[in-house]
Design an enzyme around this catalytic site. Structure first.
Site, PDB file in Angstrom:
ATOM      1  N   ASP A 566     -23.452  52.486 -51.787  1.00 31.63           N
ATOM      2  CA  ASP A 566     -22.544  51.892 -52.767  1.00 31.63           C
ATOM      3  C   ASP A 566     -23.394  51.229 -53.861  1.00 31.63           C
ATOM      4  OD1 ASP A 566     -20.370  50.966 -54.068  1.00 31.63           O
ATOM      5  OD2 ASP A 566     -19.458  50.000 -52.316  1.00 31.63           O
ATOM      6  N   ASN A 574     -18.847  48.300 -65.432  1.00 36.20           N
ATOM      7  CA  ASN A 574     -17.701  48.809 -66.190  1.00 36.20           C
ATOM      8  C   ASN A 574     -17.107  47.734 -67.085  1.00 36.20           C
ATOM      9  OD1 ASN A 574     -17.693  51.469 -65.301  1.00 36.20           O
ATOM     10  ND2 ASN A 574     -16.508  50.983 -63.463  1.00 36.20           N
ATOM     11  N   HIS A 579     -16.621  51.953 -69.364  1.00 31.40           N
ATOM     12  CA  HIS A 579     -16.565  53.032 -68.372  1.00 31.40           C
ATOM     13  C   HIS A 579     -17.568  54.144 -68.665  1.00 31.40           C
ATOM     14  CE1 HIS A 579     -13.181  51.682 -65.937  1.00 31.40           C
ATOM     15  NE2 HIS A 579     -12.624  51.246 -67.075  1.00 31.40           N
ATOM     16  N   ASP A 583     -19.974  55.670 -65.943  1.00 36.14           N
ATOM     17  CA  ASP A 583     -20.123  57.095 -65.630  1.00 36.14           C
ATOM     18  C   ASP A 583     -21.582  57.519 -65.718  1.00 36.14           C
ATOM     19  OD1 ASP A 583     -17.418  57.248 -65.289  1.00 36.14           O
ATOM     20  OD2 ASP A 583     -17.000  58.235 -67.212  1.00 36.14           O
ATOM     21  N   GLU A 609     -17.627  54.485 -56.852  1.00 34.18           N
ATOM     22  CA  GLU A 609     -19.074  54.345 -56.752  1.00 34.18           C
ATOM     23  C   GLU A 609     -19.562  54.520 -55.316  1.00 34.18           C
ATOM     24  OE1 GLU A 609     -17.483  50.162 -56.070  1.00 34.18           O
ATOM     25  OE2 GLU A 609     -16.917  52.009 -57.064  1.00 34.18           O
TER      26      GLU A 609
END
Length: 692
Positions: A566, A574, A579, A583, A609
């Protein structure tokens, strides 16, 4: 006993027998004509059924391709940058419009496309029964695509419910339902053709029975009757000769000769009268100046003139069309003097006239006979209007079949198994990049065109049909294009003709180019298995691979370790950087994993994630070492960012090795997830192993 054969009772009896034989013959001919007409109607039904089945299967098969194409365009629309979306929207709009029109034509009928408005109860139920009927599924799918098209570019996201609905439906339930419809249409078409073929067989058998009855009930009694008459005449001649002892020998011989000749002439005249009256073809004899001297009942029926109206008239003036009349006159003048002519002893087709002026086709046979030292022409004339109509209809049907094949873009082949010759249409060659003139009509060339890896399976499918192990040949395989590329074809064929022993002598089939469909299927499969953002395995495909590796490890006792990973504080990335930056972090993470781990290791994105990594043939100690290397590599990775200096990030990893208590992938994932939780709880940016 003298003169007994000529008593009125015997004459009346002979006439009654002749009339009965004529009636039987007429009835037999009518029954044969009826059976021939039934066979013609059966042929028309077979052709119409094949045309309708070809149109339905073509359109329903196209529906399946359109469902996959709309799903592909829908995904491309979401993943394409805004600048490129108008073109994708237009393609998606065209595809869904065509899909909706085709579906409407299949369910409601479309004469222009050759699609019927009525369906069998089975097809009707498959389309309209319940909320999961094919009609409801297609309408829901089309509605979802149209709603997706109405969304603005800002609203188009990869997790949008409409896109998810389209992507889940197209390759699964919808394509399965459309496949079932295609198979049902094909099955019903083949069943209809089999029923019509059975009817044709029954008509043929009936015709044979009628011919046998005709031989037994007409010709044999006729021959027996003639034999009895001849016997009676012979008896009379013997009696006359016996009672003429008082006459001089020369007179007695002369009288006997004359009587015998008279009897033969009477018999011949009676035979000719019976044959001429019963004949279905016109029998016409013309003498000097082409005047009619004999005109039978069939001539009355065919040309419309009674015997009284025709006798003594010039035949050419009665039945020869005006443009050919002068030539006929000149030819007959030559015939009268020589007994020869270009038409004598030949059978030809020409045009003739009826009494009402109608022009129609005839088949004419002319023979020369000499009567009373003058040449006469005996003509047997057959009205071939019906036959010409049948020939024209057959040519029209063949032309329609050619148009159907060309309209459906099908390659057609017809194989004469006995000679090895194969006839193919131009489309068959065009599919492979050749002209029709470039191909050789042999099975060897087809075999050479088939991809080497598919050649054995293709031949085996053909042999299964020829040797009776399979009713039909249907196979998808690859063929070699002239330009070196590969084309996928759907090859379908059946045995069309067998010899008297049941051995196949002719086989026909079609080729459909399904290259685009195969490409779409491969693309959809790839999309279903690949995470759209990172390019690694999607959740579903990762779990599928994990199940296989787990089964192998349990079967052979091999070590196996699961990592759960994770990104630490990913929500802050974010929230702070947006975002797009998030990404970019996930893409970078996937790239580093591929660079750091082995090729045999399986990497999957479970969601957001959260990532999972399966390490085959790896125990816990080796897995923890690999996880530490990966953590360090990710900790030093740099992610370019528009807002300034590159971003960096850390990860937490939990590791769980396979133990005796793990009997499923879920159990192994749960233990790795618990270890990941401990890594986060103990400060993040670290690796923790599950307790065995």
């Amino acid at each position: 006993m003298t003169g007994e054969p000529f008593k009125e009772a015997n004459i009346a009896q002979n006439r009654a027998i002749a009339r009965a034989l004529i009636r039987r013959y007429a009835v037999a001919l009518l029954l044969v004509a009826a059976s021939s007409t039934a066979a013609w109607f059966s042929l028309r039904l077979v052709i119409a059924e094949q045309q309708s089945t070809a149109a339905i299967v073509n359109v329903s098969g196209r529906q399946r391709m359109l469902s996959q194409r709309t799903a592909l365009f829908a995904n491309l629309l979401v993943m394409t940058p805004p600048a490129g979306r108008p073109a994708i929207r237009a393609s998606l709009q065209d595809a869904v419009d065509l899909m909706e029109r085709s579906h409407r034509a299949l369910t409601l009928g479309d004469p222009a496309m050759g699609l019927p408005a009525k369906h069998s109860p089975t097809v009707e139920a498959m389309y309209f029964a319940g909320a999961d009927g094919v009609d409801a599924q297609v309408n829901r799918y089309v509605a979802a695509v149209r709603q997706l098209l109405e969304l603005s570019d800002d609203a188009l996201t990869t997790d949008h419910p409409l896109l998810l609905q389209i992507t889940r439906t197209a390759p699964t339930t919808l394509v399965s339902a459309l496949d079932v419809m295609v198979k049902q249409y094909q099955a019903e078409g083949e069943a209809n053709v089999r029923r019509i073929e059975a009817t044709e067989t029954a008509v043929w058998l009936l015709t044979l029975v009628l011919l046998v009855l005709e031989a037994g009930l007409i010709f044999q009694p006729f021959a027996s009757h003639i034999k009895r008459v001849v016997g009676k005449l012979q008896l009379l001649a013997d009696e006359l000769q016996h009672h003429r002892d008082h006459l001089e020998e020369l007179v007695r011989q002369r009288t006997t000769e004359l009587q015998n000749k008279s009897a033969e002439l009477a018999e011949s005249m009676e035979k000719f009268r019976l044959i001429s009256s019963a004949a279905q073809d016109a029998i016409v004899i013309i003498g000097r100046n082409a005047e009619v001297v004999h005109w039978n009942l069939a001539a009355e029926r065919i040309f419309g003139y009674t015997e009284t109206e025709a006798l003594g008239r010039n035949l050419h003036e009665l039945i020869v069309p005006l443009p050919m009349r002068e030539l006929a006159h000149a030819g007959y003048r030559t015939f009268e003097s020589t007994g020869q002519g270009i038409m004598i002893g030949k059978t030809l087709q020409t045009m003739s006239l009826r009494k009402n002026g109608d022009e129609f086709p005839i088949e004419l046979s002319v023979s020369a006979i000499k009567l009373q030292n003058n040449w006469h022409a005996l003509s047997i004339i057959r009205d071939v209007t019906q036959r010409k109509g049948d020939e024209d209809s057959l040519r029209s049907s063949e032309e329609q079949l050619r148009f159907v094949l060309e309209g459906a873009e099908l390659g057609y082949w017809d194989w004469n198994i006995s000679t090895g010759e194969v006839i193919r249409n131009p489309r068959w060659a065009e599919m492979l990049g050749y002209t029709h003139e470039e191909i050789r009509h042999t099975t060897q060339q087809w075999s050479d065109f088939v991809h080497p890896d598919d050649r054995a399976a293709a031949w085996q499918s053909i042999r299964d049909v020829i040797e009776g192990r399979s009713p039909s040949h249907k196979l998808e395989y690859r063929m070699l294009h002239k330009d070196g590329s590969i084309r996928w074809v759907l090859d379908q064929a059946k045995v069309m003709q067998r010899d008297v022993a049941g051995k196949p002598v002719r086989m026909s089939g079609t080729h459909s180019d399904i290259t685009e469909r195969k490409r779409l299927e491969a693309e959809l499969t790839r999309q279903a298995r690949t995470d759209y953002l990172t390019g690694i395995s999607s959740r579903g495909y990762f779990l599928e691979q994990a199940e296989q590796e787990l089964a192998s490890a349990l079967r052979y006792g091999n070590p196996l370790t699961m990592l759960m990973m994770d990104v630490d504080f990913f929500k802050q990335v974010n929230d702070i950087h947006g975002h797009r930056a998030g990404d970019a972090v996930l893409k970078k993470l996937a790239d580093v994993c591929r660079e750091t781990l082995r090729e045999a290791d399986i990497i999957g994105r479970l969601g957001g994630e959260e990532f999972a990594i399966l390490l085959p043939q790896t125990d816990k100690g080796s897995a923890v070492e690999a996880a530490e290397r990966l953590k360090e590599a990710l900790g030093t990775a740099q992610v370019p960012h528009d807002g300034g200096k590159p971003l960096s990030f850390t990860v937490s990893i939990g590791a769980a090795a396979l133990t005796g208590g793990d009997d499923s992938v879920d159990a192994l994932l749960n233990r790795a997830d618990q270890a990941l939780y401990r890594a986060k709880e103990s400060g993040r940016n670290r690796v923790c192993a599950a307790v065995d």
